[in-house]
Design an enzyme around this catalytic site. Sequence first.
Site, PDB file in Angstrom:
ATOM      1  N   PHE A 149      53.564  87.110  52.895  1.00 49.35           N
ATOM      2  CA  PHE A 149      53.573  87.780  54.202  1.00 49.35           C
ATOM      3  C   PHE A 149      54.967  88.211  54.634  1.00 49.35           C
ATOM      4  O   PHE A 149      55.109  89.090  55.478  1.00 49.35           O
ATOM      5  CB  PHE A 149      52.970  86.854  55.284  1.00 49.35           C
ATOM      6  CG  PHE A 149      53.918  85.806  55.805  1.00 49.35           C
ATOM      7  CD1 PHE A 149      54.849  86.122  56.797  1.00 49.35           C
ATOM      8  CD2 PHE A 149      53.918  84.508  55.300  1.00 49.35           C
ATOM      9  CE1 PHE A 149      55.748  85.162  57.277  1.00 49.35           C
ATOM     10  CE2 PHE A 149      54.808  83.552  55.765  1.00 49.35           C
ATOM     11  CZ  PHE A 149      55.730  83.882  56.749  1.00 49.35           C
ATOM     12  N   LYS A 173      47.310  92.924  45.781  1.00 49.15           N
ATOM     13  CA  LYS A 173      46.629  92.062  46.768  1.00 49.15           C
ATOM     14  C   LYS A 173      47.726  91.548  47.703  1.00 49.15           C
ATOM     15  O   LYS A 173      48.383  90.554  47.431  1.00 49.15           O
ATOM     16  CB  LYS A 173      45.935  90.901  46.046  1.00 49.15           C
ATOM     17  CG  LYS A 173      44.733  90.314  46.767  1.00 49.15           C
ATOM     18  CD  LYS A 173      45.004  89.760  48.137  1.00 49.15           C
ATOM     19  CE  LYS A 173      45.693  88.417  48.121  1.00 49.15           C
ATOM     20  NZ  LYS A 173      46.113  88.004  49.496  1.00 49.15           N
ATOM     21  N   GLU A 176      47.183  88.586  53.496  1.00 47.63           N
ATOM     22  CA  GLU A 176      46.142  88.910  54.478  1.00 47.63           C
ATOM     23  C   GLU A 176      46.681  88.856  55.899  1.00 47.63           C
ATOM     24  O   GLU A 176      46.025  89.297  56.840  1.00 47.63           O
ATOM     25  CB  GLU A 176      44.941  87.964  54.315  1.00 47.63           C
ATOM     26  CG  GLU A 176      45.207  86.487  54.610  1.00 47.63           C
ATOM     27  CD  GLU A 176      45.843  85.707  53.448  1.00 47.63           C
ATOM     28  OE1 GLU A 176      46.565  86.317  52.620  1.00 47.63           O
ATOM     29  OE2 GLU A 176      45.628  84.484  53.395  1.00 47.63           O
ATOM     30  N   SER A 226      54.470  80.924  47.840  1.00 46.77           N
ATOM     31  CA  SER A 226      54.954  79.546  47.923  1.00 46.77           C
ATOM     32  C   SER A 226      54.853  78.852  46.560  1.00 46.77           C
ATOM     33  O   SER A 226      54.067  79.255  45.699  1.00 46.77           O
ATOM     34  CB  SER A 226      54.134  78.787  48.967  1.00 46.77           C
ATOM     35  OG  SER A 226      52.769  78.831  48.599  1.00 46.77           O
ATOM     36  N   CYS A 281      62.815  84.067  51.806  1.00 47.19           N
ATOM     37  CA  CYS A 281      62.950  83.134  50.681  1.00 47.19           C
ATOM     38  C   CYS A 281      64.414  82.971  50.300  1.00 47.19           C
ATOM     39  O   CYS A 281      64.757  82.083  49.537  1.00 47.19           O
ATOM     40  CB  CYS A 281      62.165  83.627  49.489  1.00 47.19           C
ATOM     41  SG  CYS A 281      62.804  85.159  48.869  1.00 47.19           S
ATOM     42  N   GLU A 380      60.358  73.000  52.229  1.00 41.87           N
ATOM     43  CA  GLU A 380      60.703  74.356  52.630  1.00 41.87           C
ATOM     44  C   GLU A 380      60.065  74.575  54.007  1.00 41.87           C
ATOM     45  O   GLU A 380      58.845  74.591  54.137  1.00 41.87           O
ATOM     46  CB  GLU A 380      60.138  75.380  51.645  1.00 41.87           C
ATOM     47  CG  GLU A 380      60.515  76.794  52.055  1.00 41.87           C
ATOM     48  CD  GLU A 380      59.847  77.887  51.233  1.00 41.87           C
ATOM     49  OE1 GLU A 380      58.683  77.746  50.852  1.00 41.87           O
ATOM     50  OE2 GLU A 380      60.525  78.906  50.990  1.00 41.87           O
TER      51      GLU A 380
END
Length: 495
Positions: A149, A173, A176, A226, A281, A380
């Site tokens: 995301f 993909k 969402e 992740s 990240c 994290e």
Amino acid sequence: MRRIHHYVAGKELPGTSGRFGPVFDPATGVQQAEVAFASAAEVDRAVAAAVGAAASWRDSALGKRADVLFRFRQLLVARRADLAAAITSEHGKVPSDAAGEVARGIENVEFAAGVPQLLKGGYSEGVSAGVDVYSIRQPLGVVAAITPFNFPAMVPLWMVANAIACGNAVVLKPSEKDPSASVLLARWLEEAGLPPGVLNVVHGDRGAVDRLLEHPSIAAVSFVGSTPVARSIYQRGTAVGKRVQALGGAKNHMVVLPDADLDAAADAAVSAAYGSAGERCMAISVVVAVGAIGDRLVDAIAARLPKVAIGPGRDPAAEMGPLITAEHRDKVAGYLGAAEAEGATVVVDGRTRRFEGSGFFLGVSLVDRVTRTMSVYRDEIFGPVLAVVRAASYPEALEIVNGNPYGNGAAIFTRDGGAARQFQREVTCGMVGVNVPIPVPVAYYSFGGWKDSLFGDTHIYGPDGIHFYTRGKVVTSRWPDPATSAIDLGFPQTR
Ligand code: NAD
């Protein structure tokens, strides 16, 4: 409620699974749309569209592929504000962060437009009498791209630009949580001349990913997300013979040596820890303060925090936006209570900051005297929380950084070139910054971490991207001396 559909073979494909996910405006907390979750049959339709388009796209001239990418680049430049607005609307990051993401994404398109040059092979003439050897790289076929995301345009571009430049078709993909940017990219690529079906977008959650992983027509999977999901995708994808690169989470450390420029280090820590609300990240989440600089550095960072302007993207003064969901905001806030209970010092507590409305906002936090056993260090967090660990010496600082299971990026702040050089040699991570807190490589190098930050051996975009999306072939050819031809071609028989 507005619906976000799949995009397959150049057309919107309304979802029929009956499953949808909410898409929020994180700045207001209001659900603005629902996104269709693909069933296995819908994923299969997207893969079939990609298979159908792959053969002729693979045969398209390199110059034509480059041309599509050049035109796409021009569209992105002309519409960068629209794309940034779409990112801000669903992700919540402020316009300057969204514009930065778009700019870094465009770099990847520019790199991929050099594909005629990038796909040049090697040639060895005369390895034996009349024998030459040469290498070529060919596309894989249909590849899957599964994205997180936090960079809803840039990470898809990391994958899609090189994958299509190399002659593959793609099923993307996206996350969402903020799916619309991917659909815009697919539409604009087609406007730039990409044939329908070469890039398809299916939305969804684990179900869609599972189908992509098991689909026999998917040759390779690029994943960013992740660590637990990255590890699982790598294991499952490779178990069925797919090529997989799976980039995972991070816990990036910034080592500050006692000779560092204090103000430069404090500014860098603030922008790298809290930019994009820490949902990067490559965000700095741990400062390792070495020796005597510790107290002054903590004071300098703390002094800057009241000035960080937090607000919705529509506020031109805002420097930091909301988090992606209410649940994530609450989870991040929970680490502050845990840090206090475990004995850390919460110097600035973002939970005390009040915001109007129901947006998913959280203030910035600074936690000092953190140790490696605390959850605020181990996990994290992916939010605006910066931990400070104190180290007595450079070797102790290095031991801390290298002992962490993640290995995405690390930075050192110092005025000593020899110390910086030693750090870059010794640190066990994939991207190193010297007086640069977020060392994201430019598009003509590749991006990737070590250890739990990357599964597979190939980094993403840049030269590694070209390598990942192609397979090598070496041709050994023999042509007899033309003087020996059965038909007299006019070559003298002197050899
Ligand atoms: P995530 O792992 O939850 O989701 C990533 C993608 O995987 C999404 O498309 C999601 O729908 C899908 N997914 C989620 N759970 C799944 C499951 N169980 N099985 C299969 N697919 C699943 O990650 P996120 O929350 O969207 O993104 C944030 C994470 O991504 C952070 O950990 C961050 O560090 C990481 N990240 C890493 C990099 C990098 O380059 N290393 C870059 C950006 C983000």
